[in-house]
Design a protein around this motif. Structure first.
Motif, PDB file in Angstrom:
ATOM      1  N   HIS A   1      -7.292  10.053  -7.285  1.00  0.00           N
ATOM      2  CA  HIS A   1      -8.298   9.053  -6.905  1.00  0.00           C
ATOM      3  C   HIS A   1      -9.299   8.847  -8.046  1.00  0.00           C
ATOM      4  O   HIS A   1      -9.619   7.707  -8.403  1.00  0.00           O
TER       5      HIS A   1
ATOM      6  N   THR B   1      -7.614   1.448  -1.753  1.00  0.00           N
ATOM      7  CA  THR B   1      -7.887   0.504  -0.664  1.00  0.00           C
ATOM      8  C   THR B   1      -8.522   1.156   0.551  1.00  0.00           C
ATOM      9  O   THR B   1      -9.094   0.466   1.378  1.00  0.00           O
TER      10      THR B   1
ATOM     11  N   TYR C   1      -3.480   3.444  -1.843  1.00  0.00           N
ATOM     12  CA  TYR C   1      -3.617   2.621  -3.046  1.00  0.00           C
ATOM     13  C   TYR C   1      -2.706   1.408  -2.924  1.00  0.00           C
ATOM     14  O   TYR C   1      -1.693   1.456  -2.240  1.00  0.00           O
ATOM     15  N   ARG C   2      -3.083   0.352  -3.588  1.00  0.00           N
ATOM     16  CA  ARG C   2      -2.255  -0.858  -3.622  1.00  0.00           C
ATOM     17  C   ARG C   2      -1.895  -1.127  -5.066  1.00  0.00           C
ATOM     18  O   ARG C   2      -2.732  -1.055  -5.962  1.00  0.00           O
ATOM     19  N   ARG C   3      -0.622  -1.467  -5.277  1.00  0.00           N
ATOM     20  CA  ARG C   3      -0.143  -1.856  -6.598  1.00  0.00           C
ATOM     21  C   ARG C   3      -0.701  -3.237  -6.885  1.00  0.00           C
ATOM     22  O   ARG C   3      -0.524  -4.174  -6.112  1.00  0.00           O
ATOM     23  N   VAL C   4      -1.413  -3.380  -7.975  1.00  0.00           N
ATOM     24  CA  VAL C   4      -2.017  -4.651  -8.372  1.00  0.00           C
ATOM     25  C   VAL C   4      -0.938  -5.502  -9.056  1.00  0.00           C
ATOM     26  O   VAL C   4      -0.207  -5.007  -9.918  1.00  0.00           O
TER      27      VAL C   4
ATOM     28  N   VAL D   1      -7.690   6.907 -10.934  1.00  0.00           N
ATOM     29  CA  VAL D   1      -7.575   5.473 -10.646  1.00  0.00           C
ATOM     30  C   VAL D   1      -8.954   4.822 -10.750  1.00  0.00           C
ATOM     31  O   VAL D   1      -9.101   3.767 -11.375  1.00  0.00           O
ATOM     32  N   ASP D   2      -9.950   5.466 -10.171  1.00  0.00           N
ATOM     33  CA  ASP D   2     -11.316   4.934 -10.175  1.00  0.00           C
ATOM     34  C   ASP D   2     -11.866   4.773 -11.594  1.00  0.00           C
ATOM     35  O   ASP D   2     -12.548   3.795 -11.900  1.00  0.00           O
TER      36      ASP D   2
ATOM     37  N   GLU E   1       0.825  -1.200   0.000  1.00  0.00           N
ATOM     38  CA  GLU E   1       0.000   0.000   0.000  1.00  0.00           C
ATOM     39  C   GLU E   1       0.861   1.252   0.000  1.00  0.00           C
ATOM     40  O   GLU E   1       1.913   1.299   0.646  1.00  0.00           O
TER      41      GLU E   1
ATOM     42  N   GLU F   1      -5.087   0.174  -7.229  1.00  0.00           N
ATOM     43  CA  GLU F   1      -6.470   0.145  -6.757  1.00  0.00           C
ATOM     44  C   GLU F   1      -6.562   0.894  -5.439  1.00  0.00           C
ATOM     45  O   GLU F   1      -5.628   0.861  -4.631  1.00  0.00           O
TER      46      GLU F   1
ATOM     47  N   THR G   1      -3.780   2.917 -14.581  1.00  0.00           N
ATOM     48  CA  THR G   1      -3.996   1.487 -14.343  1.00  0.00           C
ATOM     49  C   THR G   1      -2.889   0.908 -13.473  1.00  0.00           C
ATOM     50  O   THR G   1      -1.829   1.501 -13.319  1.00  0.00           O
TER      51      THR G   1
ATOM     52  N   GLY H   1     -10.066   4.362 -14.315  1.00  0.00           N
ATOM     53  CA  GLY H   1      -9.183   3.551 -15.151  1.00  0.00           C
ATOM     54  C   GLY H   1      -8.237   4.336 -16.037  1.00  0.00           C
ATOM     55  O   GLY H   1      -7.614   3.768 -16.929  1.00  0.00           O
TER      56      GLY H   1
END
Length: 81
Positions: A51, A65, A76-79, A54-55, A23, A63, A60, A57
C-alpha cells in the motif's frame, strides 16, 4: 516501504498482465505463491508495505480504491494506460 526489490519487480511486472479498471486484492495481484510467503503476520505487513509503495509511486499503474470489508484487505485498481 518495500525493501525487497524482487517483490517490487514482481509486482510491477504483474501490473502489466492485469486487466485495466478491474479491482484486485494484494493477494490476487501478487498471484501464485502468496500463501507461501510467510506467516499471516508477515503477509499483513507486506500488504501494508505494498500500500505504501503504491501510495508513494514506487509501484506504478495501480491505485488504491478501498478496503474489502470481508477479509479486511486493501483493494487496488489497475489504471488504464
Amino acid at each position: 516501504m518495500l525493501k525487497d526489490q524482487r517483490i517490487v519487480t514482481q509486482l510491477q511486472e504483474r501490473v502489466k498482465a492485469l486487466e485495466p479498471n478491474i479491482e484486485y486484492s494484494a493477494e490476487e495481484w501478487f498471484g501464485e505463491g502468496w500463501e507461501l510467503l510467510g506467516s499471516p503476520g508477515y503477509r499483513k505487513t507486506l500488504g501494508t508495505n505494498i500500500h505504501t509503495a503504491v501510495d508513494k509511486g514506487v509501484i506504478t499503474g495501480m491505485e488504491f480504491t478501498g478496503i474489502r470489508s470481508r477479509g479486511r484487505c486493501n483493494i487496488y485498481r489497475r489504471v488504464a494506460d
